[in-house]
Design an enzyme around this catalytic site. Structure first.
Site, PDB file in Angstrom:
ATOM      1  N   GLY A  23      30.681  43.793  44.356  1.00 54.46           N
ATOM      2  CA  GLY A  23      30.728  43.985  42.863  1.00 54.46           C
ATOM      3  C   GLY A  23      30.991  42.848  42.214  1.00 54.46           C
ATOM      4  O   GLY A  23      31.518  41.920  42.838  1.00 54.46           O
ATOM      5  N   GLU A  24      30.839  42.764  41.005  1.00 56.60           N
ATOM      6  CA  GLU A  24      31.454  41.772  40.304  1.00 56.60           C
ATOM      7  C   GLU A  24      31.940  42.166  38.805  1.00 56.60           C
ATOM      8  O   GLU A  24      31.411  43.024  38.283  1.00 56.60           O
ATOM      9  CB  GLU A  24      30.269  40.578  39.981  1.00 56.60           C
ATOM     10  CG  GLU A  24      28.888  41.051  39.483  1.00 56.60           C
ATOM     11  CD  GLU A  24      27.989  39.849  39.553  1.00 56.60           C
ATOM     12  OE1 GLU A  24      28.431  38.770  39.098  1.00 56.60           O
ATOM     13  OE2 GLU A  24      26.858  40.305  39.772  1.00 56.60           O
ATOM     14  N   GLY A  25      32.954  41.468  38.091  1.00 61.56           N
ATOM     15  CA  GLY A  25      33.475  41.688  37.125  1.00 61.56           C
ATOM     16  C   GLY A  25      33.156  40.286  36.011  1.00 61.56           C
ATOM     17  O   GLY A  25      32.759  39.450  36.193  1.00 61.56           O
ATOM     18  N   GLY A  26      33.998  40.493  35.079  1.00 66.88           N
ATOM     19  CA  GLY A  26      34.154  39.267  34.224  1.00 66.88           C
ATOM     20  C   GLY A  26      34.454  38.031  34.542  1.00 66.88           C
ATOM     21  O   GLY A  26      34.137  36.770  34.301  1.00 66.88           O
ATOM     22  N   PHE A  27      35.641  38.052  35.694  1.00 70.08           N
ATOM     23  CA  PHE A  27      36.186  37.007  36.163  1.00 70.08           C
ATOM     24  C   PHE A  27      35.946  36.859  37.449  1.00 70.08           C
ATOM     25  O   PHE A  27      36.560  35.447  37.995  1.00 70.08           O
ATOM     26  CB  PHE A  27      37.778  37.157  35.693  1.00 70.08           C
ATOM     27  CG  PHE A  27      38.113  37.407  34.315  1.00 70.08           C
ATOM     28  CD1 PHE A  27      37.844  36.449  33.312  1.00 70.08           C
ATOM     29  CD2 PHE A  27      38.258  38.600  33.891  1.00 70.08           C
ATOM     30  CE1 PHE A  27      38.269  36.787  31.998  1.00 70.08           C
ATOM     31  CE2 PHE A  27      38.605  38.781  32.532  1.00 70.08           C
ATOM     32  CZ  PHE A  27      38.534  37.925  31.699  1.00 70.08           C
ATOM     33  N   LYS A  44      38.094  39.145  47.059  1.00 68.63           N
ATOM     34  CA  LYS A  44      37.912  38.875  45.536  1.00 68.63           C
ATOM     35  C   LYS A  44      37.818  37.264  45.510  1.00 68.63           C
ATOM     36  O   LYS A  44      38.873  36.782  45.725  1.00 68.63           O
ATOM     37  CB  LYS A  44      39.148  39.548  44.902  1.00 68.63           C
ATOM     38  CG  LYS A  44      38.986  39.253  43.017  1.00 68.63           C
ATOM     39  CD  LYS A  44      39.755  40.004  42.845  1.00 68.63           C
ATOM     40  CE  LYS A  44      40.000  39.949  40.973  1.00 68.63           C
ATOM     41  NZ  LYS A  44      40.637  40.607  40.383  1.00 68.63           N
ATOM     42  N   ASP A 138      44.398  48.393  32.729  1.00 66.41           N
ATOM     43  CA  ASP A 138      42.782  48.287  33.045  1.00 66.41           C
ATOM     44  C   ASP A 138      42.479  49.418  34.061  1.00 66.41           C
ATOM     45  O   ASP A 138      41.648  49.155  34.703  1.00 66.41           O
ATOM     46  CB  ASP A 138      42.431  47.183  33.479  1.00 66.41           C
ATOM     47  CG  ASP A 138      40.965  46.980  33.108  1.00 66.41           C
ATOM     48  OD1 ASP A 138      40.430  47.545  32.027  1.00 66.41           O
ATOM     49  OD2 ASP A 138      40.288  45.980  33.826  1.00 66.41           O
TER      50      ASP A 138
END
Length: 723
Positions: A23-27, A44, A138
């Site tokens: 998966g990936e997020g904004g950072f 990560k 979060d």
């Protein structure tokens, strides 16, 4: 670009093979990795190109510092961090079943049984963070991970903050739009604290049950506007229990100071009214639990050690704060749903293990009460938690734990529990009652026909559920047989009741089944018309018997507490006069005789001070937080005005699908976990039925039989079977 296929940790001289993208997020992005020993983990990956500013580097350092100091089964396990020329790598526990975002993509939404299982674990994880002065900031479905055995883990501490001193407030605006608390967006002057996580819990619970976030729109500004106005609704086409609605509403309170704290949430009726499964089948990843799976889970789940009546659960803006301000948070041993690996972390949720009513100066008569539940928790085997059939001890130790396990194996236990507070035929009758099914609650995704089939047993393969007409006919036959009965059986039951009345009842665990049966089995004929008033019965109740006792409110406005030491206080509807009831053994006959002492709240013996205080706590909590089961009595003026000879609870008994109350006025009451109630008065000639909407109907039994309403007849038949 993706990281290299082989990652080198130069300091530890370790290599990892980089596998697929998780998966990936904004950072950052997250990949699956494996070391030479074959251990699979998650990495990560943060590009150093995104860490050019001092602020960005400080945030990463803070994330690592916070995460590496955490050790709890509700938190993704941190292993270590390293870097190469291009990236920083944080090596974490691999959660093979991904996140709740992935789960809801497949499932659309979850049912309350599933949400109860995972929300309990989420609360435990958040409590651990808050106890260690960490605000996550979060919490969202994408940061909640599922392990191989479907345990929940909290991850991604990129926005987490550490509270250095009491009263410290954070003022950074951060979070994910759908989950941000209003004070983060609109009260930067005062800042925010732990309450922002409580708000996020409400958004998460709503999203799990409804299938979308409560403030969801396509435009971020519109989301913020709805959050500011606290504008959300429960879709009418989705059925939720009052407990679920009440908990979500309390979590999503606009004022942070009005939101419940974590400790009080463990005692919310959403958790205490129904058992929490110990495990979840892997099939829930793609489809809801079937009726058969639900029954299996309930068969091996821990019993719901006590709680608030489902029909009287807190709702609306109710505050689920426990009734006793000094009460400690429930321990893992007091509540179900904790996977076995969580047991070693019981200290985070632990409560003192002193006997019930220690503060009052009395102890329960059962020797198990002083042992607590430590024996179960200390063992590596599956823990055994006992449900309360009476006000006796709930502890299971030594051989009783083994007996409980045997009871679960043969399917005779009450929600997977074993009752140590019974003996003789009373215990076997409770086991028989536990084996009889009842239609699931309104939140279960099953048809009326399937629910009716669950009551009767499983539907034959390839067959269809019996019709409502056939069920009504069968129920009517069972009730008629029960009511007409045999003269010999009725007289035997009456004799047994008389014998039971003469027997000492000082031990709260010695419940008389004959005494429960006698008032009902003495009916001579179904044609005997009863009165058209239901009499006095319980409209609110809360079970805090793991520490003090069971509190209740009657329809005439009086309040009582049945303490764990078998004493009772009943407060009249005028909120001034009360009676203290206890059993005293007569020296001449060695028989236990009921003693009533009349007092007022302004004049009573000093030794009753603590029990009177507890009575006030219970009364205040029920008044402020619990719905009445029905409207107040308008036909009980005489009863409401009474200040002596007050009605009181004499016994109560938990079954698989509800709770039976026996009152001193000979009323027998069955509260079912599907939010309905059956009240039998005047020797069962008079029946009061309270439906899920708290609408009350009282009429002679013959009238219900002639109407032939399947819903009422099935519940009457179930009441007959249990009794």
């Amino acid at each position: 670009p993706p990281p290299p296929e082989v990652l080198h940790d130069r300091k530890q001289k370790q290599t990892y093979a980089r596998l697929g993208l998780l998966g990936e997020g904004g950072f950052a992005r997250c990949y699956e990795i494996v070391n030479p020993a074959g251990k699979h983990m998650a990495a990560k990956v943060i590009s150093k190109a995104s860490l050019k500013t001092q602020k960005a580097r400080s945030k990463l350092v803070a994330e690592v510092r916070i995460h590496q100091g955490l050790n709890h089964p509700g938190v993704v396990r941190y292993h270590h961090a390293f870097e190469d020329d291009a990236n920083v790598y944080i090596v974490l526990e691999l959660c093979t079943n991904r996140t709740f975002v992935d789960l809801l993509k497949k499932r659309k939404r979850l049912n309350e049984l599933e949400v109860r299982f995972w929300m309990w674990q989420l609360l435990a994880g958040v409590k651990y963070l808050h106890d260690n002065h960490i605000i996550h900031r979060d919490l969202k479905l994408g940061n909640l991970f599922l392990t191989e055995d479907l345990s929940m883990r909290i991850g991604d501490f990129g926005l987490a903050a550490s509270i250095k001193h009491d009263g410290e407030r954070k003022k950074t605006i951060c979070g994910t739009p759908n989950y941000i608390a209003p004070e983060v967006l609109f009260d930067t002057q005062n800042g925010h604290s732990y309450e922002v996580d409580i708000w996020s819990l409400g958004v998460i619970m709503y999203t799990m049950l409804i299938g979308r976030p409560p403030f969801q729109t396509k435009i971020v500004k519109a989301i913020y506007k709805k959050i500011k106005e606290n504008s959300y609704e429960f879709p009418p086409q989705i059925t939720l229990s009052p407990e679920a609605r009440g908990m979500i509403t309390s979590l999503l309170h606009s004022k942070p100071e009005c939101r419940p704290n974590i400790a009080s949430l463990f005692r919310h009726p959403f958790f205490t009214n129904e058992p929490i499964p110990k495990t979840m089948p892997l099939a829930v990843l793609s489809r809801p639990i079937t009726i058969h799976q639900r029954e299996q889970l309930m068969g091996r789940s821990h019993a719901s050690g006590g709680g608030v009546d489902a029909a009287a659960a807190a709702g609306g803006d109710a505050d689920p704060t426990p009734p006793l301000s000094a009460a400690p948070p429930l321990s893992g041993s007091d509540r179900p749903g904790l996977p076995e690996m969580w047991i070693k972390h019981r200290a985070e949720l632990a409560a003192p293990t002193h006997p019930p009513l220690a503060a009052v100066g009395k102890t329960a008569s059962s020797p198990a009460a002083s042992r607590g539940l430590e024996a179960d928790l200390a063992s590596a085997a599956k823990p055994v938690l006992l449900s309360r059939a009476t006000t006796g001890s709930v502890a299971a130790t030594g051989s009783t734990a083994a007996a409980a396990a045997a009871a679960r194996r043969d399917g005779s236990s009450d929600k997977g529990s074993f009752d140590t507070g019974s003996s003789g035929s009373g215990h076997s009758q409770r086991q028989d009652a536990a084996r009889r099914g009842f239609p699931p609650g309104p939140h279960d995704a099953v048809t009326d026909e399937a629910a009716a089939a669950a009551l009767k047993g499983s539907v034959p393969a390839g067959g269809s559920a019996p019709s409502a007409a056939s069920l009504a006919s069968s129920a009517m036959d069972r009730i008629r047989n029960f009511v007409h009965g045999h003269t010999g059986a009725a007289s035997t039951a009456s004799a047994a009741a008389a014998a039971a009345a003469a027997a000492p009842t000082t031990a709260p665990s010695a419940i008389s089944t004959a005494a429960l049966v006698a008032p009902v089995t003495t009916i001579n004929a179904v044609e005997a018309a009863g009165p058209d008033t239901p009499g006095n019965f319980i409209t609110k109740w809360i079970d805090y018997s793991n520490k003090y006792g069971l509190g209740y409110q009657l329809r005439n406005g009086s309040t009582g507490v049945y303490f764990n030491d078998s004493t009772t206080i009943t407060l009249a509807a005028n909120n001034h006069n009360f009676e203290y009831l206890f059993y005293e053994t007569q020296p001449s006959s060695q028989r236990a005789v009921l003693v009533r002492q009349s007092h007022t709240l302004t004049h009573f013996p000093p030794e009753l001070q603590k029990k009177v205080t507890l009575l006030k706590h219970f009364q205040s909590y029920m008044y402020e937080n619990l719905y009445r089961a029905c409207d107040p009595a308008d036909d009980a003026s005489e009863s409401s005005a009474a200040t002596t000879r007050l009605d009181f609870l004499t016994k109560y008994l938990r079954t698989k699908q509800g709770v039976i109350f026996r009152l001193s006025n000979q009323v027998l009451q069955l509260n079912l976990f599907d939010h309905t109630k059956v009240v039998l008065g005047d020797g069962a000639r008079c029946v009061t039925y309270v439906d899920k909407n708290r609408t009350l109907r009282t009429q002679p039994l013959i009238a219900f039989l002639e109407e032939g309403d399947p819903a009422v007849l099935e519940r009457l038949a179930y009441a007959r079977d249990v009794i």
